[in-house]
Structure formats: structure tokens, C-alpha cells
Scaffold this motif. Structure first.
Motif, PDB file in Angstrom:
ATOM      1  N   THR A 113     -66.295  18.646  66.077  1.00  0.00           N
ATOM      2  CA  THR A 113     -65.387  17.825  65.011  1.00  0.00           C
ATOM      3  C   THR A 113     -65.545  19.468  63.550  1.00  0.00           C
ATOM      4  O   THR A 113     -64.274  19.727  63.704  1.00  0.00           O
ATOM      5  N   THR A 114     -66.265  19.943  63.535  1.00  0.00           N
ATOM      6  CA  THR A 114     -65.840  21.383  61.799  1.00  0.00           C
ATOM      7  C   THR A 114     -66.400  22.314  63.346  1.00  0.00           C
ATOM      8  O   THR A 114     -66.599  23.586  62.359  1.00  0.00           O
ATOM      9  N   ASN A 115     -65.934  22.629  64.274  1.00  0.00           N
ATOM     10  CA  ASN A 115     -66.219  24.220  65.322  1.00  0.00           C
ATOM     11  C   ASN A 115     -65.038  24.228  64.641  1.00  0.00           C
ATOM     12  O   ASN A 115     -63.598  23.452  65.108  1.00  0.00           O
ATOM     13  N   CYS A 116     -64.421  25.256  63.673  1.00  0.00           N
ATOM     14  CA  CYS A 116     -62.796  25.879  63.308  1.00  0.00           C
ATOM     15  C   CYS A 116     -62.773  25.831  64.489  1.00  0.00           C
ATOM     16  O   CYS A 116     -60.892  26.115  64.362  1.00  0.00           O
ATOM     17  N   ALA A 117     -62.231  26.872  65.579  1.00  0.00           N
ATOM     18  CA  ALA A 117     -61.808  26.844  67.107  1.00  0.00           C
ATOM     19  C   ALA A 117     -61.068  25.752  67.605  1.00  0.00           C
ATOM     20  O   ALA A 117     -59.577  25.775  67.903  1.00  0.00           O
ATOM     21  N   VAL A 118     -61.063  24.342  67.352  1.00  0.00           N
ATOM     22  CA  VAL A 118     -60.060  22.835  67.649  1.00  0.00           C
ATOM     23  C   VAL A 118     -58.992  23.090  66.627  1.00  0.00           C
ATOM     24  O   VAL A 118     -58.032  23.749  67.152  1.00  0.00           O
ATOM     25  N   LEU A 119     -58.771  23.405  65.210  1.00  0.00           N
ATOM     26  CA  LEU A 119     -57.700  23.046  64.407  1.00  0.00           C
ATOM     27  C   LEU A 119     -57.348  24.846  64.445  1.00  0.00           C
ATOM     28  O   LEU A 119     -55.915  24.377  64.763  1.00  0.00           O
ATOM     29  N   GLY A 120     -57.948  25.639  64.795  1.00  0.00           N
ATOM     30  CA  GLY A 120     -57.398  27.172  64.965  1.00  0.00           C
ATOM     31  C   GLY A 120     -56.720  27.176  66.612  1.00  0.00           C
ATOM     32  O   GLY A 120     -55.323  27.411  66.534  1.00  0.00           O
ATOM     33  N   VAL A 121     -57.559  26.211  66.836  1.00  0.00           N
ATOM     34  CA  VAL A 121     -55.356  25.955  67.719  1.00  0.00           C
ATOM     35  C   VAL A 121     -54.927  25.091  68.112  1.00  0.00           C
ATOM     36  O   VAL A 121     -53.864  26.266  68.449  1.00  0.00           O
ATOM     37  N   ALA A 122     -55.228  24.229  67.114  1.00  0.00           N
ATOM     38  CA  ALA A 122     -53.948  23.205  67.109  1.00  0.00           C
ATOM     39  C   ALA A 122     -52.810  23.968  66.232  1.00  0.00           C
ATOM     40  O   ALA A 122     -51.815  23.658  66.681  1.00  0.00           O
ATOM     41  N   LEU A 123     -53.256  24.518  65.401  1.00  0.00           N
ATOM     42  CA  LEU A 123     -52.575  25.059  64.281  1.00  0.00           C
ATOM     43  C   LEU A 123     -51.750  26.452  64.817  1.00  0.00           C
ATOM     44  O   LEU A 123     -50.211  26.495  64.844  1.00  0.00           O
ATOM     45  N   LEU A 124     -52.338  27.561  66.160  1.00  0.00           N
ATOM     46  CA  LEU A 124     -51.750  27.996  66.488  1.00  0.00           C
ATOM     47  C   LEU A 124     -50.665  27.657  67.453  1.00  0.00           C
ATOM     48  O   LEU A 124     -49.354  28.339  67.942  1.00  0.00           O
ATOM     49  N   ASN A 125     -50.473  26.830  68.525  1.00  0.00           N
ATOM     50  CA  ASN A 125     -49.398  26.613  68.804  1.00  0.00           C
ATOM     51  C   ASN A 125     -48.734  26.096  68.178  1.00  0.00           C
ATOM     52  O   ASN A 125     -47.791  26.130  68.780  1.00  0.00           O
ATOM     53  N   ASP A 126     -48.961  25.358  67.378  1.00  0.00           N
ATOM     54  CA  ASP A 126     -47.250  25.394  66.743  1.00  0.00           C
ATOM     55  C   ASP A 126     -47.009  25.853  65.641  1.00  0.00           C
ATOM     56  O   ASP A 126     -45.363  26.665  66.211  1.00  0.00           O
ATOM     57  N   GLN A 127     -47.688  27.110  65.173  1.00  0.00           N
ATOM     58  CA  GLN A 127     -47.149  28.434  65.222  1.00  0.00           C
ATOM     59  C   GLN A 127     -46.552  29.814  66.191  1.00  0.00           C
ATOM     60  O   GLN A 127     -44.946  30.282  66.371  1.00  0.00           O
ATOM     61  N   TYR A 128     -46.861  29.189  67.494  1.00  0.00           N
ATOM     62  CA  TYR A 128     -46.000  30.049  68.501  1.00  0.00           C
ATOM     63  C   TYR A 128     -45.557  29.468  68.888  1.00  0.00           C
ATOM     64  O   TYR A 128     -44.415  29.771  69.883  1.00  0.00           O
ATOM     65  N   ASN A 129     -45.140  28.092  68.036  1.00  0.00           N
ATOM     66  CA  ASN A 129     -43.225  27.419  68.494  1.00  0.00           C
ATOM     67  C   ASN A 129     -43.590  26.846  70.418  1.00  0.00           C
ATOM     68  O   ASN A 129     -42.513  26.766  71.363  1.00  0.00           O
ATOM     69  N   PHE A 130     -44.623  26.482  71.143  1.00  0.00           N
ATOM     70  CA  PHE A 130     -45.583  26.490  72.394  1.00  0.00           C
ATOM     71  C   PHE A 130     -44.679  24.629  72.997  1.00  0.00           C
ATOM     72  O   PHE A 130     -44.483  24.327  72.325  1.00  0.00           O
ATOM     73  N   GLY A 131     -44.005  25.054  74.013  1.00  0.00           N
ATOM     74  CA  GLY A 131     -43.789  23.961  74.818  1.00  0.00           C
ATOM     75  C   GLY A 131     -44.797  23.401  75.426  1.00  0.00           C
ATOM     76  O   GLY A 131     -45.859  23.460  74.832  1.00  0.00           O
ATOM     77  N   LEU A 132     -45.495  21.956  75.695  1.00  0.00           N
ATOM     78  CA  LEU A 132     -45.861  21.437  76.235  1.00  0.00           C
ATOM     79  C   LEU A 132     -47.207  21.743  77.347  1.00  0.00           C
ATOM     80  O   LEU A 132     -48.352  22.064  76.740  1.00  0.00           O
ATOM     81  N   LEU A 133     -46.413  22.572  77.821  1.00  0.00           N
ATOM     82  CA  LEU A 133     -47.050  23.357  79.025  1.00  0.00           C
ATOM     83  C   LEU A 133     -47.457  24.410  79.058  1.00  0.00           C
ATOM     84  O   LEU A 133     -49.010  24.677  79.356  1.00  0.00           O
ATOM     85  N   LYS A 134     -46.673  25.440  78.193  1.00  0.00           N
ATOM     86  CA  LYS A 134     -47.528  26.298  77.058  1.00  0.00           C
ATOM     87  C   LYS A 134     -48.784  25.844  76.337  1.00  0.00           C
ATOM     88  O   LYS A 134     -49.964  26.705  76.261  1.00  0.00           O
ATOM     89  N   THR A 135     -48.598  25.273  75.697  1.00  0.00           N
ATOM     90  CA  THR A 135     -49.425  24.212  74.561  1.00  0.00           C
ATOM     91  C   THR A 135     -50.666  24.299  75.471  1.00  0.00           C
ATOM     92  O   THR A 135     -51.685  24.355  74.876  1.00  0.00           O
ATOM     93  N   ILE A 136     -50.762  23.590  77.062  1.00  0.00           N
ATOM     94  CA  ILE A 136     -52.279  23.025  77.783  1.00  0.00           C
ATOM     95  C   ILE A 136     -53.084  23.885  78.011  1.00  0.00           C
ATOM     96  O   ILE A 136     -53.619  24.743  77.542  1.00  0.00           O
ATOM     97  N   VAL A 137     -51.957  25.323  78.865  1.00  0.00           N
ATOM     98  CA  VAL A 137     -52.522  26.542  79.378  1.00  0.00           C
ATOM     99  C   VAL A 137     -52.667  26.993  77.975  1.00  0.00           C
ATOM    100  O   VAL A 137     -53.825  27.492  78.201  1.00  0.00           O
ATOM    101  N   HIS A 138     -52.209  27.281  76.601  1.00  0.00           N
ATOM    102  CA  HIS A 138     -52.826  28.239  76.135  1.00  0.00           C
ATOM    103  C   HIS A 138     -54.524  28.094  75.764  1.00  0.00           C
ATOM    104  O   HIS A 138     -55.561  28.317  74.971  1.00  0.00           O
ATOM    105  N   SER A 139     -54.148  26.470  75.101  1.00  0.00           N
ATOM    106  CA  SER A 139     -55.396  25.291  74.685  1.00  0.00           C
ATOM    107  C   SER A 139     -57.174  25.734  75.656  1.00  0.00           C
ATOM    108  O   SER A 139     -57.636  26.151  75.169  1.00  0.00           O
ATOM    109  N   ALA A 140     -56.520  25.805  76.728  1.00  0.00           N
ATOM    110  CA  ALA A 140     -58.063  25.242  78.002  1.00  0.00           C
ATOM    111  C   ALA A 140     -58.303  27.084  78.231  1.00  0.00           C
ATOM    112  O   ALA A 140     -59.126  27.484  77.900  1.00  0.00           O
ATOM    113  N   ALA A 141     -57.235  28.184  77.944  1.00  0.00           N
ATOM    114  CA  ALA A 141     -57.227  29.488  78.122  1.00  0.00           C
ATOM    115  C   ALA A 141     -58.469  29.479  76.599  1.00  0.00           C
ATOM    116  O   ALA A 141     -59.301  30.908  76.968  1.00  0.00           O
TER     117      ALA A 141
END
Lengths: 193, 199
Positions: A113-141
Motif C-alpha cells: 500500500t505504501t509502495n509509491c510505485a503503485v500510486l506512481g504508475v496510476a498517476l503516470l498512466n493518466d499523465q500519458y493519456n493511455f488507453g486501457l490496453l496500453k495502461t495494462i501493458v505499461h503497468s505490468a512492464a
């Protein structure tokens, strides 16, 4: 980044912009859980699981709740609650359905929960304006990149146990120097994407 | 008594250099002194206010759901501070970027809420928050000063160059590896001093 291909996103997230070694996200578990390769790998698996799930759920929450109601300013509060709830939920579900996986990941889950990578990914996905597929791929990568870094780091730290280290450098300082060298190595990937 | 609550966080229990918590921003944004100060002060504000509110709410906060409540309180103050920085210091907002919202998951803040504010009065909690926050700011300033001087040979604050040294510029100090290296050396110095004291 918005128009980048999937392969570019993967390579960039794992190697070029490695979350731990070049973006400095998730440093706490990286330093704290890396004394043994086994624990590091366990942490990595738990992180891959949670980050990917969190990426998907926050994407839906953003698209269908925050944006239509024009409440983007509530993003931080909402994302952190989603992540905290998700971690609890995953813990309960795993305990029931996959007890073997639960006993392997068990102790790492609450820490995420306090791993900032998790929140970081969520915020970055939004900043990059990713669609659903790219969101999944980016988060997993990103999570795979985290796992790669922490396992590499742990395997070096394990070897270090037997070495004779100056007293002042024992513990954290020598670990940080190794992290620095790893980070230098990853700098070599700059410019690849 | 009150004064030690404030000063504990500065040196003895310094969150960054002694307790080693909340390391992500310490490594990530210490490329310039200006970033270090900006980040540090943002954390001071969030930490002081969240400590105060947690302490005020402690009498009617159910023990079992205290952590989610702490998180909501912290996230609210981070949102407020983030919007204020964006409005009044857009340049700082741009260079700190992702790390402003990530103050939420900075372990220092949750740790102080849990370990101090939930069991102490409002005034003590406020002082503790300010002290810990300033300790964090001090650590950020030390690290960013070292990195900026070694990396660029100069210190720039608010657009004006404070001083310029005739030394070779080691670019890697302001790149990611330099962050790990600078922190490693600072911690080694602290360890060395402590060992000497004990011997």
C-alpha cells in the motif's frame, strides 16, 4: 509517450526508465526487502500482481467517475483509497482461493500500500493519456522492471555478506553504492527508445 | 519538554538520515537546492497539518479503521498543497512533477501519524510534525547541495546564481546514480562519526 507502440512502452518501462533505478519510485521495498533473492522475488511477484490490478482499476475510476463528474482534483484521494482497498481485497481473496500463493506473498501484501510505485504508475498512466490496453501493458512492464531491479540488487547483496567491508560502510551505505552502480549500468540504456 | 518534541526530528531522530524512511523523494528530486527546499517545505506543511488533524480526531477515531482515516487526511492536505504549488510556483510544480502527489505515500507522514500524533495532544503533534518536516528539509538540502555543486559547479536559487566554483562538472552526480552515491557517502560519514563516538 501517448502515441508510442506497445514494444516501445515495454522496453522503456523495464530498462530505460526503470522505476527504481532511474525514476526512484518504490525505493523503500527496494532497500528493505532485498537482503535475500527469495524475498526479493516474492516481493516482485506481489508487486507485479498489485500494480497491474491497480493500473486497470484506477483507469476505469478515472475514465468513468472522475472525468465525467469533473472531479480530477480528487484523483490523489481516490487513487490511494482504491489501492488500499485493493490490497486488502487481494489479501482476503488470495487467502480463500489460492492459499499457496497467499502464503508465498502473504507478508508482502500489506507493505505494498505504501509502495509509491503503485500510486506512481496510476498517476503516470493518466499523465500519458493511455488507453486501457496500453495502461495494462505499461503497468505490468513497470512492475517487471521493479522485479528485475530488486532481484539483481538482492543477488549482489547476498554475495556481499561474505565480504570484508569497512565498518563505516556496513549496512545501508554499501547497499546504496551497489544501487548506484546498478543505476550506472541502466544509464547505458538511455537513448534506446 | 516541548522544545525537545520540536528538536527531536532535526538531528537525533532525523527521519531521512537516521530513521531512513521516505527515501524516494530524497533520491529523486535532490538535483538542485531549489527543488530540495521546495519539496522539504511542502512536506513540512503536510506533515504539520496532518499531525494536527490526526491528533484532534483521535478521541473519536475508531482504532480499527485509523489507517484509512490517516490516509484520507494526508491525501487531502497533499491535494491542497499540490494545487497551491501549481498556482503560485508553476516552475517548482513542473520540476517536482510526480513527486508532489506522491507525498501521500511518503512513509514519514503516515509513520508520524501512527507513532506520535495518534497518542499525543494537538500542540505536541504540531511541533513534532514541524520538527520532523524540518529534519527532512535539512537532509534534502544537504544532499541536493552536494549534488548540485559537484554536478554543475554552481548553486542556483530562484533564477540567480549564488556562487560558481571552478571545478570540473561531474554530470553523473545530477543523474540517478549520483543520488545513490551521494546518499551512500553521507550515511557512511554518519556511521563513521557514530563509531568513533562509541569507541
Amino acid at each position: 509517450m501517448e502515441n508510442a507502440g506497445l514494444f516501445t512502452i515495454i522496453v522503456s518501462a523495464i530498462l530505460v526508465n526503470n522505476f527504481v533505478l532511474s525514476r526512484f519510485l518504490g525505493i523503500c521495498p527496494f532497500l528493505g526487502m532485498s537482503k535475500k533473492v527469495e524475498t526479493a522475488a516474492g516481493m516482485g511477484m506481489a508487486v507485479i500482481f498489485v500494480i497491474t490490478m491497480a493500473g486497470i482499476i484506477t483507469w476505469f475510476a478515472n475514465k468513468y467517475l472522475l472525468v465525467p463528474f469533473q472531479m480530477e482534483y480528487m484523483q490523489i484521494v481516490m487513487y490511494i483509497l482504491i489501492i488500499a482497498a485493493l490490497v486488502q481485497f487481494v489479501e482476503v481473496v488470495l487467502k480463500k482461493i489460492l492459499p499457496t500463493l497467499y502464503s508465498a506473498l502473504g507478508i508482502f501484501l500489506p507493505l505494498i500500500t505504501t509502495n509509491c510505485a503503485v500510486l506512481g504508475v496510476a498517476l503516470l498512466n493518466d499523465q500519458y493519456n493511455f488507453g486501457l490496453l496500453k495502461t495494462i501493458v505499461h503497468s505490468a512492464a513497470v512492475a517487471v522492471g521493479f522485479t528485475l531491479a530488486i532481484v539483481l540488487f538482492a543477488s549482489i547483496r547476498e554475495k556481499l555478506e561474505a565480504n570484508d567491508i569497512p565498518k563505516a560502510f556496513q549496512g545501508f551505505p554499501i547497499a546504496l553504492i551497489i544501487a548506484s552502480l546498478l543505476s550506472f549500468a541502466f544509464l547505458g540504456f538511455t537513448g534506446m527508445v | 519538554m516541548r522544545l525537545t518534541t520540536l528538536t527531536n526530528g532535526l538531528v537525533k531522530d532525523n527521519p531521512t538520515l537516521v530513521q531512513l524512511v521516505g527515501m524516494c523523494p530524497v533520491l529523486a528530486i535532490t538535483t538542485t537546492l531549489q527543488n530540495g527546499i521546495g519539496m522539504g517545505l511542502a512536506v513540512v506543511v503536510v506533515l504539520a497539518l496532518s499531525n494536527l488533524l490526526v491528533s484532534l480526531c483521535r478521541s473519536f477515531t475508531p482504532e480499527r479503521i485509523r489507517i484509512p482515516i490517516f490516509v484520507i487526511i494526508i491525501a487531502t492536505f497533499v491535494t491542497i498543497v499540490g494545487l497551491l504549488i501549481e498556482a503560485f510556483f508553476p516552475a517548482l510544480h513542473k520540476s517536482l512533477g510526480l513527486f508532489i502527489p506522491l507525498i501521500v505515500v511518503n512513509c514519514i507522514i503516515l509513520a508520524r501519524a501512527e507513532a506520535f500524533a495518534f497518542t499525543h495532544g494537538p500542540l505536541d503533534s504540531l511541533l513534532d510534525g514541524i520538527g520532523m518536516g524540518l529534519g527532512f528539509t535539512g537532509a534534502l538540502m544537504i544532499i541536493s547541495l552536494i549534488r548540485e555543486i559537484l554536478g554543475t559547479g554552481a548553486v542556483v536559487l530562484g533564477g540567480t546564481t549564488l556562487f560558481q566554483l571552478p571545478i570540473p562538472q561531474t554530470i553523473s552526480m545530477i543523474l540517478p546514480p549520483g543520488a545513490f552515491l551521494a546518499l551512500a557517502l553521507i550515511l557512511a560519514v554518519i556511521n563513521g562519526l557514530r563509531n568513533r563516538k562509541e569507541a
